[in-house]
Design a protein around this motif. Structure first.
Motif, PDB file in Angstrom:
ATOM      1  N   SER A   4     -10.531  76.551  75.697  1.00  0.00           N
ATOM      2  CA  SER A   4      -9.315  77.258  75.292  1.00  0.00           C
ATOM      3  C   SER A   4      -8.452  76.377  74.404  1.00  0.00           C
ATOM      4  N   VAL A   5      -8.333  75.102  74.783  1.00  0.00           N
ATOM      5  CA  VAL A   5      -7.508  74.176  74.014  1.00  0.00           C
ATOM      6  C   VAL A   5      -8.143  73.884  72.663  1.00  0.00           C
ATOM      7  N   LYS A  12      -4.943  76.850  65.046  1.00  0.00           N
ATOM      8  CA  LYS A  12      -3.498  76.699  64.860  1.00  0.00           C
ATOM      9  C   LYS A  12      -2.743  77.743  65.678  1.00  0.00           C
ATOM     10  N   ALA A  13      -3.119  77.820  66.944  1.00  0.00           N
ATOM     11  CA  ALA A  13      -2.606  78.871  67.822  1.00  0.00           C
ATOM     12  C   ALA A  13      -1.096  78.795  68.016  1.00  0.00           C
ATOM     13  N   LYS A  14      -0.516  79.968  68.208  1.00  0.00           N
ATOM     14  CA  LYS A  14       0.899  80.069  68.545  1.00  0.00           C
ATOM     15  C   LYS A  14       1.089  80.372  70.028  1.00  0.00           C
ATOM     16  N   SER A  15      -0.017  80.695  70.703  1.00  0.00           N
ATOM     17  CA  SER A  15       0.046  81.009  72.128  1.00  0.00           C
ATOM     18  C   SER A  15      -1.151  80.389  72.837  1.00  0.00           C
ATOM     19  N   LEU A  16      -0.890  79.821  74.017  1.00  0.00           N
ATOM     20  CA  LEU A  16      -1.965  79.203  74.796  1.00  0.00           C
ATOM     21  C   LEU A  16      -1.775  79.556  76.265  1.00  0.00           C
ATOM     22  N   ASN A  17      -2.807  80.138  76.857  1.00  0.00           N
ATOM     23  CA  ASN A  17      -2.752  80.558  78.252  1.00  0.00           C
ATOM     24  C   ASN A  17      -3.704  79.711  79.091  1.00  0.00           C
ATOM     25  N   LEU A  18      -3.118  78.829  79.901  1.00  0.00           N
ATOM     26  CA  LEU A  18      -3.903  77.994  80.812  1.00  0.00           C
ATOM     27  C   LEU A  18      -3.560  78.322  82.263  1.00  0.00           C
ATOM     28  N   SER A  19      -3.153  79.551  82.497  1.00  0.00           N
ATOM     29  CA  SER A  19      -2.808  79.982  83.850  1.00  0.00           C
ATOM     30  C   SER A  19      -4.057  80.083  84.717  1.00  0.00           C
ATOM     31  N   SER A  20      -3.881  79.746  85.997  1.00  0.00           N
ATOM     32  CA  SER A  20      -4.962  79.893  86.994  1.00  0.00           C
ATOM     33  C   SER A  20      -6.224  79.139  86.586  1.00  0.00           C
ATOM     34  N   LYS A  21      -6.050  77.930  86.073  1.00  0.00           N
ATOM     35  CA  LYS A  21      -7.199  77.115  85.660  1.00  0.00           C
ATOM     36  C   LYS A  21      -7.463  75.957  86.629  1.00  0.00           C
ATOM     37  N   LYS A  22      -6.743  75.926  87.734  1.00  0.00           N
ATOM     38  CA  LYS A  22      -6.913  74.887  88.755  1.00  0.00           C
ATOM     39  C   LYS A  22      -6.665  73.482  88.201  1.00  0.00           C
ATOM     40  N   LEU A  33      -0.378  70.840  69.222  1.00  0.00           N
ATOM     41  CA  LEU A  33      -0.305  72.219  68.717  1.00  0.00           C
ATOM     42  C   LEU A  33       1.123  72.475  68.235  1.00  0.00           C
ATOM     43  N   PRO A  34       1.473  71.976  67.078  1.00  0.00           N
ATOM     44  CA  PRO A  34       2.865  72.031  66.611  1.00  0.00           C
ATOM     45  C   PRO A  34       3.394  73.440  66.394  1.00  0.00           C
ATOM     46  N   ASN A  35       2.491  74.412  66.219  1.00  0.00           N
ATOM     47  CA  ASN A  35       2.936  75.787  65.977  1.00  0.00           C
ATOM     48  C   ASN A  35       3.070  76.599  67.261  1.00  0.00           C
ATOM     49  N   LEU A  36       2.787  75.966  68.390  1.00  0.00           N
ATOM     50  CA  LEU A  36       2.777  76.688  69.658  1.00  0.00           C
ATOM     51  C   LEU A  36       4.169  77.233  69.991  1.00  0.00           C
ATOM     52  N   GLU A  61       8.617  80.026  74.742  1.00  0.00           N
ATOM     53  CA  GLU A  61       8.411  80.476  76.124  1.00  0.00           C
ATOM     54  C   GLU A  61       7.503  79.506  76.866  1.00  0.00           C
ATOM     55  N   LEU A  62       7.940  79.104  78.057  1.00  0.00           N
ATOM     56  CA  LEU A  62       7.157  78.202  78.902  1.00  0.00           C
ATOM     57  C   LEU A  62       7.152  78.747  80.323  1.00  0.00           C
ATOM     58  N   ASN A  63       5.953  79.005  80.831  1.00  0.00           N
ATOM     59  CA  ASN A  63       5.822  79.537  82.189  1.00  0.00           C
ATOM     60  C   ASN A  63       5.106  78.517  83.064  1.00  0.00           C
ATOM     61  N   LEU A  64       5.854  77.941  83.996  1.00  0.00           N
ATOM     62  CA  LEU A  64       5.321  76.957  84.938  1.00  0.00           C
ATOM     63  C   LEU A  64       5.406  77.478  86.367  1.00  0.00           C
ATOM     64  N   GLY A  65       5.425  78.783  86.510  1.00  0.00           N
ATOM     65  CA  GLY A  65       5.543  79.378  87.831  1.00  0.00           C
ATOM     66  C   GLY A  65       4.363  79.064  88.729  1.00  0.00           C
ATOM     67  N   ASN A  66       4.651  78.933  90.022  1.00  0.00           N
ATOM     68  CA  ASN A  66       3.625  78.706  91.041  1.00  0.00           C
ATOM     69  C   ASN A  66       2.815  77.443  90.765  1.00  0.00           C
ATOM     70  N   ASN A  67       3.541  76.320  90.708  1.00  0.00           N
ATOM     71  CA  ASN A  67       2.909  75.016  90.567  1.00  0.00           C
ATOM     72  C   ASN A  67       3.451  74.087  91.655  1.00  0.00           C
ATOM     73  N   ALA A  68       3.425  72.782  91.411  1.00  0.00           N
ATOM     74  CA  ALA A  68       3.827  71.819  92.444  1.00  0.00           C
ATOM     75  C   ALA A  68       4.958  70.908  91.976  1.00  0.00           C
ATOM     76  N   LEU A  69       5.805  71.412  91.094  1.00  0.00           N
ATOM     77  CA  LEU A  69       6.925  70.612  90.591  1.00  0.00           C
ATOM     78  C   LEU A  69       7.981  70.420  91.676  1.00  0.00           C
TER      79      LEU A  69
END
Length: 343
Positions: A4-5, A12-22, A33-36, A61-69
């Protein structure tokens, strides 16, 4: 996850989804990824963020929901373009002021399901914030500085430990939804009529005895107020017919009455005595005779039928606070105000 990365790097992606990747760390190459503009990392085991993320100058937009922060990573304070930040379902206990200071373009902030006890006064710098949600935390107070966030349209403080709300909250006049259910509120501040755009109010599961003065003037479409301690209508006669007012109260009533007349000497002279207008600003108006007074002489309640178009789960009749200036008014026949008996 690596694929994915890599695809994002070459495209030159503007969106990257790494949700639920353990994953428990954010791949370092993400910072290349400067254009993200959108980065989704929810449902992982991430406990920290790499400092290199500060190079994502266009991240919106940054989604860090349901992690261990356990804390808000300092690097977030450098993401000045960020508009939507989701940090729900982590283990965050505090909101550092220096991080908040760097997020002045935030429109949405979601801190649901954490362990936060206080929001810092510096939250006033989030002047573009429209949606603030701190549901299911351990909030013990709401800073008065929240009143600076005049763009807010929705606030959710459901399931916290709040004993009160600051009156400055009513400065958020764009507010359409206010959720404060399941707290420890014993009253709502007076002045709620200022929220002229409020459509949804949820105060269920608190310790309210009545609603503030002129509550029934709000344009509510939904009201949730079950499981409170509202006063009941049990009429009893008044036993005091004559009241003795303090000299300060008598003088204040005279000045307040005269101040209504734009041509009066009192009205013209008040600006020359700065402490007086500030003191008199705490005055109120009798619900019956409409005459002004400074202190709450007699707290009353009347039972108001909610607009039939308002969605409501329980009784369509609610108790609303009212202030009367004297027992003379209270003993007048033909009104629907009741005195409040305290146990």
């Amino acid at each position: 996850m690596t694929e994915s990365v890599v695809r994002a790097l070459y495209g030159k992606a503007k969106s990257l989804n790494l949700s639920s990747k353990k994953i428990n760390v954010v791949p370092e190459c993400v910072s290349r990824l400067p254009n993200l503009s959108v980065l989704l990392l929810k449902n992982n085991s991430i406990s920290a963020l790499p400092n290199e993320l500060l190079y994502l100058h266009h991240l919106v937009e940054l989604n860090l929901g349901n992690n261990a922060l356990k804390e808000l990573p300092a690097v977030l304070g450098h993401l000045e373009s960020l508009k939507k930040l989701y940090l729900f379902s982590n283990q965050i206990t505090a909101v550092p002021p220096d991080v908040i200071d760097g997020l002045q373009n935030l429109v949405v902030l979601n801190l649901n399901h954490n362990h936060i006890r206080r929001l810092p006064p510096e939250i006033k710098s989030l002047t573009r914030l429209r949606h603030l949600s701190v549901l299911d935390n351990k909030l013990e107070e709401v800073p008065a500085e929240l009143g600076h966030l005049t763009s807010l349209t929705e606030i959710n403080f459901t399931s916290n430990h709040l004993p009160s709300l600051p009156v400055q909250l009513y400065q958020c006049k764009e507010l359409t939804k206010l959720h404060v259910a399941r707290n420890k509120l014993t009253s709502l501040p007076e002045g709620i009529k200022a929220l002229t755009k409020l459509q949804v109010l949820d105060v269920a599961g608190n310790k309210l005895s009545m609603f503030p003065v002129e509550f029934d003037s709000l344009p509510l479409k939904e009201l949730y107020h079950e499981d409170n301690r509202f006063v009941r209508c049990e009429p009893m006669s008044s036993v005091q017919d004559v009241e003795v007012l303090m000299l300060k109260e008598l003088a204040a009533r005279f000045v307040l009455q005269q101040d209504r007349d734009m041509s009066s000497l009192v009205h013209r002279m008040l600006p020359y005595y700065p402490p007086l207008p500030e003191l008199l600003a705490n005055g109120s108006c009798c619900a019956l005779c409409l005459n002004p007074f400074l202190t709450t002489w007699l707290e009353c309640v009347h039972f108001v039928s909610v607009n039939k178009e308002t969605k409501i789960r329980s009784s369509k009749t609610i108790p609303v606070r009212a202030f009367l200036c004297s027992y003379k008014c209270f003993n007048t026949e033909g009104h629907s105000y009741y005195g409040v008996a305290r146990k």
